[in-house]
Design a protein around this motif. Structure first.
Motif, mmCIF file in Angstrom:
data_model
loop_
_atom_site.group_PDB
_atom_site.id
_atom_site.type_symbol
_atom_site.label_atom_id
_atom_site.label_comp_id
_atom_site.label_asym_id
_atom_site.label_seq_id
_atom_site.Cartn_x
_atom_site.Cartn_y
_atom_site.Cartn_z
ATOM 1 N N THR A 26 0.827 -1.205 0.000
ATOM 2 C CA THR A 26 0.000 0.000 0.000
ATOM 3 C C THR A 26 0.859 1.252 0.000
ATOM 4 O O THR A 26 2.039 1.215 0.330
ATOM 5 N N ASP A 39 -7.353 10.781 -1.848
ATOM 6 C CA ASP A 39 -7.849 9.430 -1.636
ATOM 7 C C ASP A 39 -7.294 8.408 -2.622
ATOM 8 O O ASP A 39 -7.570 7.218 -2.489
ATOM 9 N N SER A 40 -6.516 8.862 -3.600
ATOM 10 C CA SER A 40 -5.990 7.969 -4.627
ATOM 11 C C SER A 40 -4.550 8.345 -4.939
ATOM 12 O O SER A 40 -4.173 9.527 -4.861
ATOM 13 N N LYS A 100 -4.961 6.209 6.168
ATOM 14 C CA LYS A 100 -5.827 5.514 5.215
ATOM 15 C C LYS A 100 -5.000 5.118 4.007
ATOM 16 O O LYS A 100 -4.023 5.782 3.648
ATOM 17 N N ASP A 101 -5.379 4.015 3.378
ATOM 18 C CA ASP A 101 -4.737 3.597 2.139
ATOM 19 C C ASP A 101 -5.212 4.476 0.994
ATOM 20 O O ASP A 101 -6.382 4.872 0.932
ATOM 21 N N ALA A 148 -6.210 4.686 -2.850
ATOM 22 C CA ALA A 148 -6.674 3.795 -3.919
ATOM 23 C C ALA A 148 -5.592 3.684 -4.994
ATOM 24 O O ALA A 148 -4.833 4.624 -5.235
ATOM 25 N N ASP A 149 -5.523 2.539 -5.617
ATOM 26 C CA ASP A 149 -4.537 2.250 -6.660
ATOM 27 C C ASP A 149 -5.299 1.830 -7.910
ATOM 28 O O ASP A 149 -5.363 0.647 -8.246
ATOM 29 N N PRO A 150 -5.940 2.801 -8.608
ATOM 30 C CA PRO A 150 -6.850 2.436 -9.700
ATOM 31 C C PRO A 150 -6.192 1.646 -10.824
ATOM 32 O O PRO A 150 -6.867 0.866 -11.498
#
Length: 284
Positions: free
Chosen positions: A108, A118-119, A201-202, A204-206
């Motif tokens: 992560t 968030d990403s 928080k992690d 996101a890894d789109p």
């Protein structure tokens, strides 16, 4: 002699070779928190069963090399199929995989919850907010290789510096940043006690560049199962879930800390449920 790094050996375990205390099992380990916790747990288990245990801390490459060459017997933290894929490709013909003891390992990138990102994709163009830094861990780790070779170029983050260092140094920076509510990006992984201690928080890894969930394998030198059939059988039964591992990590890394790992394991084993878990591995 182990190549590639200086060994830090546990000083309480006696001389090499067989002793009156039983045969010697040599475990190589890396400073990833789940490996610290699992290694000291198995040190205690094996010592209770009459074995002498030697611990040697190295970077991940010389650990794999040491086990493959027979200078070490065990490594409990091989992440497959992706994170340690390069080492597995090089050494697997000289290794035994004894068990998959955890099956939801995730690489992560994480930020504090108060950061409005968030990403990983959202980091592009915002390097100045993070002092142009992504705080990483040991340079030889698979997490850093994937971050450096895939994630940074894949998301166009070349204006950030990926800081190489150590897991303890990264966690210290994360601790300082969250106490001051400062922005920070760190490379991390699950399972890890940091998620229960810090407000993070992690991201996101789109594009999925950090990979899918992985398995953590206990691996041994070729021939270990023949030489230590009893130990190999116990390790084949070795399994931990998130709650079991998190509670062990929290005691070993947080409540007790470096130098007091044996006492942390002692407390963890004083819980009847944890003792029953270990007894199950031992076939009792």
């Amino acid at each position: 002699v182990l190549a590639g790094g200086c060994a830090v050996e546990d000083g309480t375990n006696g001389d090499t070779g067989s002793t009156t205390g039983g045969e010697t099992v040599r475990i190589g380990w890396i400073p990833w928190d789940e490996d610290v916790a699992a290694t000291y747990l198995w040190k205690r288990i094996l010592e209770d069963e009459g074995y002498t245990v030697e611990l040697t801390q190295l970077d991940v490459a010389p650990v794999f090399e040491g086990v493959a060459s027979g200078d070490l017997d065990l490594f409990l933290d091989a992440w497959l199929p992706a994170t340690h894929s390069d080492y597995w490709a090089e050494y697997s013909d000289r290794l035994e995989s004894l068990s998959v003891w955890y099956d939801n390992g995730l690489l992560t990138w994480a930020v504090p919850e108060y950061v409005d990102i968030d990403s990983i994709a959202d980091l592009a163009g915002r390097a100045s907010e993070f002092n142009g830094r992504i705080v990483g861990i040991e340079p030889g780790s698979g997490l850093m290789r994937v971050s450096r070779e895939d994630v940074v170029p894949g998301y166009g983050l070349e204006d950030y510096e990926l800081i190489e260092g150590s897991t303890p140094a990264m966690l210290a920076e994360l601790d300082r940043a969250t106490k001051n509510e400062a922005p920070i990006v760190v490379t991390l992984w699950r399972p890890h006690w940091a998620y229960s201690v810090f407000p993070i928080k992690d991201l996101a890894d789109p594009q999925g560049l950090l990979g899918e969930a992985e398995e953590i394998h206990a691996v041994a030198r070729l021939g270990f199962s023949d030489d230590f059939p009893e130990v190999a059988e116990w390790l084949t039964a070795f399994r931990m879930n998130d709650d079991q591992l998190a509670s062990l990590e929290d005691l070993v890394l947080n409540e007790y800390g470096a130098g007091s790992e044996d006492a942390a394991v002692e407390e963890w084993l004083s819980d009847s449920a944890n003792r029953a878990l270990v007894d199950g591995w031992l076939g009792r």
